[in-house]
Design a protein around this motif. Sequence first.
Motif, short mmCIF file in Angstrom:
data_model
loop_
_atom_site.label_atom_id
_atom_site.label_comp_id
_atom_site.label_asym_id
_atom_site.label_seq_id
_atom_site.Cartn_x
_atom_site.Cartn_y
_atom_site.Cartn_z
N GLY A 135 1.00 -5.72 -0.04
CA GLY A 135 1.43 -4.55 0.71
C GLY A 135 1.44 -4.70 2.21
O GLY A 135 1.35 -3.71 2.92
N THR A 136 1.54 -5.94 2.72
CA THR A 136 1.59 -6.14 4.16
C THR A 136 2.98 -5.76 4.68
O THR A 136 3.98 -6.12 4.09
N SER A 137 3.02 -5.04 5.80
CA SER A 137 4.32 -4.62 6.35
C SER A 137 4.97 -5.80 7.07
O SER A 137 4.30 -6.74 7.48
N TRP A 138 6.28 -5.72 7.26
CA TRP A 138 7.01 -6.82 7.90
C TRP A 138 6.50 -7.15 9.31
O TRP A 138 6.28 -8.32 9.61
N ARG A 169 3.64 -6.82 10.60
CA ARG A 169 2.34 -7.48 10.46
C ARG A 169 2.51 -8.92 9.95
O ARG A 169 1.82 -9.84 10.38
#
Lengths: 269, 289
Positions: B187-190, B192
């Motif tokens: 679930g890491t955002s782009w 990040r």
Amino acid sequence: MTLLDVAGLTIRTGGRDLVSGVSFSVEPGGRLGLIGESGSGKSLTALAVLGLLPPGMTASGAVVLDAPGAGRTDVLGAGERRLNRVRGRAVSAVFQEPLTALDPLMRVGRQVAEPLRRRRGLRGRALRAAVLAALEEVRLADPERVARAYPHEISGGQRQRVAIAMALACDPALLVADEPTTALDVTVQADVLALLDGLVAGRGMALLFISHDLAVVARVTERVVVLRDGRAVESGSVGEVVRAPRHPYTQDLVASARHLDRALDWRTP
Amino acid sequence: MTAPLIGEAEAAAPPARRRVPRSVTLLTGCVLAGLVVAVAVVSLFWLPYAPDDTSGDRLMPPGLPHLLGTDKLGRDLLTQLMIGARVALEAGAGSVLIGGVAGLAGGLVAGFATRWMDDALSAFLDILIAFPTVLLAMLVTAARDASLGSAIIAIGLAMSAIVARLARVLVKRVLAQDYITASRTSGTSWPRIVVTHVLPNIWPTLSVNLALQFGLAVLAEASLSYLGLGTPPPNASWGRMLQEAQASVFIAPAGVIAPGVLLVVLVVGVNLIADGVRDVADPTRRRTR
């Protein structure tokens, strides 16, 4: 209530169907095996469940995740923002190649810390303790040393354990394991499989296990779906399928697995 | 079912070391580039003569009172050389800053773009690369004035296309890696992912290229100055010094040798620093040293 419901999943690229009309479902705490040879569409199915299909591929049908606390999500229709909230918490994954699944330039501890920091909001000493606990949970001896190491400094089996620790960090309701033991030595394979089995059972997690190896799938799952050329050709409980395979391809699979078993029996007096 | 502890097959690897390994390459590079930086810093506070002082005889050989001799107008060579060091560093650093930031931004956008967007950006970059730097510099000069700043902008723009094309490939290669997929599954955002995985993984290759570009930028400024598109007199640039001394190379060789040697020292020094930094920054390369 079903945790994961896949209905009529079709994945196509350039006018060609890679997966066509695959349906299955996983209950909370249930275990399902997807089995098939390379190119049968099993990994694509796994990526579709995670909402991670590569650009240029379109999916139709329905993939619905309904995890407690994360709400009902239509994975195929959801936006990136929504998916990011579901990923990690509702569903997480372990992949085949543990070396490439870890960032080569980042210490193992930091990589495990990343999801813990973001999801549980841990910082400083609490975060550090949680990282070590996560590494200990996957039965890595000397977690302090492993946390300080870079991925190339630890063995393949250790890397896969780290990857599992990362996947479990946010306590997902469903774990997707895509050939998690294929790249490992046979002895390590058994260890990692047993570890995965124990962790999934201990946390009451559901498991979607993908493999080409019938023996491995039979060991960790209750039900199995056999894929061939993007179609589900057979499904049922592991016992049924192994005892009385109906589709010719499944019969082949079972026969070759038994053949290998017998070959082993022959050699041992 | 309980899983067994680690088996013998997973033998222990040697402990990860914290200490930053010494790199001879890095040290040599720092000494060479540091020499030029030191000269530039001194030039800010002290110069043997004023830059426009033409009181000396023309084309004097090295000696006293002019340590390196004089040029054809009777100006002190050492003075010009010291100012040239400052100009060279400004040209290199300024262009690398512009080219690096703009190039990295463009490369990231192109690296994330798909299909037609990516094709369009690539075509645009190819056109920009094919566009001669001198012509670009003339356009910038026409819009602004003939100065070091204009030269730096022109060189930086030309550089950004080259950096962007490299960054695009590097970004695409990193994005195809499993650890990006693994990071996304948690679930890491782009944004990040870009900060934690993409930038650190493209940096070792990119930084070496930027160091190379630094050297090229110093040389490019030299050629633009020769054409009258760079630093205006009385401030000297090594490139213009080389060109002016060219005609009298057999009578007064010091006028060519001095700026030439310093140019080589700076360019080689920066390249060695880039190599050394990569060796130190990349953990997979450390142990093989």
